[in-house]
Structure formats: C-alpha cells, structure tokens
Design a protein around this motif. Sequence first.
Motif, short mmCIF file in Angstrom:
data_model
loop_
_atom_site.label_atom_id
_atom_site.label_comp_id
_atom_site.label_asym_id
_atom_site.label_seq_id
_atom_site.Cartn_x
_atom_site.Cartn_y
_atom_site.Cartn_z
N ALA A 51 0.84 -1.21 0.00
CA ALA A 51 0.00 0.00 0.00
C ALA A 51 0.87 1.25 0.00
N ASP A 52 1.97 1.21 0.74
CA ASP A 52 2.86 2.36 0.79
C ASP A 52 3.55 2.58 -0.55
N VAL A 53 3.95 1.50 -1.20
CA VAL A 53 4.57 1.61 -2.52
C VAL A 53 3.58 2.17 -3.53
N PHE A 54 2.32 1.71 -3.46
CA PHE A 54 1.29 2.22 -4.37
C PHE A 54 1.08 3.71 -4.17
N GLY A 55 1.07 4.14 -2.89
CA GLY A 55 0.94 5.56 -2.61
C GLY A 55 2.13 6.35 -3.13
N SER A 56 3.33 5.74 -3.08
CA SER A 56 4.52 6.40 -3.59
C SER A 56 4.44 6.59 -5.10
N VAL A 57 3.90 5.61 -5.80
CA VAL A 57 3.75 5.71 -7.25
C VAL A 57 2.82 6.86 -7.60
N LEU A 58 1.70 6.99 -6.88
CA LEU A 58 0.76 8.08 -7.13
C LEU A 58 1.43 9.43 -6.87
N LEU A 59 2.25 9.48 -5.81
CA LEU A 59 2.94 10.72 -5.50
C LEU A 59 3.90 11.11 -6.62
N ARG A 60 4.60 10.12 -7.15
CA ARG A 60 5.56 10.41 -8.21
C ARG A 60 4.84 10.91 -9.47
N VAL A 61 3.69 10.29 -9.80
CA VAL A 61 2.94 10.69 -10.98
C VAL A 61 2.40 12.11 -10.82
N ALA A 62 1.92 12.42 -9.62
CA ALA A 62 1.28 13.72 -9.39
C ALA A 62 2.28 14.87 -9.32
N GLY A 64 5.90 14.49 -9.98
CA GLY A 64 7.14 14.31 -10.72
C GLY A 64 8.34 14.10 -9.82
N SER A 65 8.10 13.68 -8.57
CA SER A 65 9.19 13.48 -7.62
C SER A 65 9.71 12.05 -7.70
N LYS A 66 10.79 11.82 -6.98
CA LYS A 66 11.42 10.50 -6.96
C LYS A 66 11.51 10.01 -5.53
N ILE A 67 11.15 8.72 -5.30
CA ILE A 67 11.20 8.12 -3.97
C ILE A 67 12.43 7.21 -3.90
N SER A 68 13.18 7.30 -2.80
CA SER A 68 14.33 6.43 -2.63
C SER A 68 14.46 6.02 -1.17
N ASP A 69 15.30 5.04 -0.91
CA ASP A 69 15.58 4.58 0.47
C ASP A 69 14.30 4.21 1.21
N SER A 104 13.04 15.90 -5.33
CA SER A 104 12.39 16.70 -6.36
C SER A 104 13.14 16.46 -7.66
N GLY A 105 12.54 15.70 -8.55
CA GLY A 105 13.25 15.29 -9.77
C GLY A 105 14.41 14.38 -9.39
N MET A 106 15.59 14.66 -9.88
CA MET A 106 16.78 13.87 -9.58
C MET A 106 17.75 14.63 -8.69
N LYS A 107 17.29 15.74 -8.05
CA LYS A 107 18.18 16.59 -7.28
C LYS A 107 18.25 16.15 -5.82
N MET A 108 18.56 17.10 -4.94
CA MET A 108 18.74 16.82 -3.52
C MET A 108 17.43 16.39 -2.88
N PRO A 109 17.50 15.64 -1.75
CA PRO A 109 16.28 15.26 -1.04
C PRO A 109 15.49 16.48 -0.60
N THR A 110 14.18 16.41 -0.77
CA THR A 110 13.32 17.52 -0.33
C THR A 110 12.62 17.20 0.99
N SER A 111 12.40 15.92 1.29
CA SER A 111 11.76 15.57 2.56
C SER A 111 11.99 14.08 2.87
N LYS A 112 11.80 13.76 4.15
CA LYS A 112 11.86 12.38 4.61
C LYS A 112 10.60 12.09 5.40
#
Length: 218
Positions: A51-62, A64-69, A104-112
């Motif tokens: 469920a968390d991964v699915f929410g991450s996908v929606l966040l990325r689509v909405a 344009g951010s990138k999820i890592s770690d 945010s995109g491929m740049k520095m982390p914006t939030s954790k």
Amino acid sequence: MEMKPKFIMLFFCIVSNICFVNAQDRSAIITTPKKHEIRLSISDNLTLSIADVFGSVLLRVATGSKISDEKSSAVFGIGYRYHMNRLRIGADCGFGTSSKIIHSGMKMPTSKEQELNFLFLPVVEFVYFRSGLFELYGSAAVGVDFTRRSEKEFSTSIRDKGGVGVAKTAVRQSESSTSFAWQANPVALRVGNHRIGGFLEAGLGYKGIVTAGVSFKF
C-alpha cells in the motif's frame, strides 16, 4: 517475499525444540485444560508495504518526484487468547514502521517521511482439527490502525550569487490518524503441548500474509 523463508525456519526451529521437550516428558498428564494463552509473533508486513509503494507511485505521478531509500520493518505483535473448547477469543496488538526519502526530480532530497503503525485487533479463532501435538485453526480479526506520520522537510538557501555555500535546514511536521484495520487467517497451524507451542498462520490483512511465533498457555 524474501522474508517468508525466515518465518518458516523460525517456525520449524520452535517446533523441533517443542517436540524434543515433549519426548522427554511423555508421562505428563493434562488434568485441567489451560484457558489462557499469551502469544508473541512476527509478521511480514507485506500488505502495508505494498500500500505504501502504491501511494509512492501516485505521488511520483502527481508531483514528478522520486522516492528512494524506502524501508519497512516487520510487524511485531503480542496477543492474548481465552479458550472455550474449540472457540477462542482475544486480541492482538502489533506495531511496525516505515520510512522513505523524497527527491524533487533527480536533485537533492526535499523531505523524509516516517510512519509508525500501531494495530489493535480483537480476534475470534475456531479450531478445525486437534490431535496430539497438532492443531489446525482459522482466525478473523477487526480493529483499528493508529498511524503516526512525521515528515522532515528540507529547504535550501543560497548565500551568494555564485551559488556557493548552500545551507540546508529542516522543518518537522507530524500528524496522527485512525483507520479501520482487519486480518483474516483461514489457515493456521500450532504445534506444541499444553504449555508451549509454535504457530504459523497464513492469510491477508494489515499484519501481512505470513505470521509466525510462539505461544504460552497457563
């Protein structure tokens, strides 16, 4: 899914020790059935992770951010059962954590983001089959999921026109929520005597798909 072999190995280690103890004490006679049972368990947390991964996908689509770690712990639990012949009632408490870093995109982390889930699930179990050391049963539980979500937002400021000396600060935010939670394990096996046993459960719900643990009757 790679956690499943660990659960199965843990279950069989518990079972082998129980069988050894039981073989050393075959002369013990159960005069009074034990009514109370305490359980310690660990679950794979696969359902909440998906469920968390699915929410991450929606966040990325909405955005344009990138999820890592992304990290998720197992669900660790403690439970109680009261025995009434083939029927058992009780409750399970469990907790698990997850975290992820957003770019945010491929740049520095914006939030954790970090999330703590605390589950409280009243449970009903029914024993299908019981013979010697083996017991086959099923269970159903409904309850609540208390979620504590915290977010650390990073902001940047440029000290000079050349863009040198970027300072990074963090702003913390947190919120709590409560939602409906459930767990259904139609297939479950306990192996043990009237004092101690190991169990393995398979189903679907907020704890995950596979649960393993040890139980103590008194």
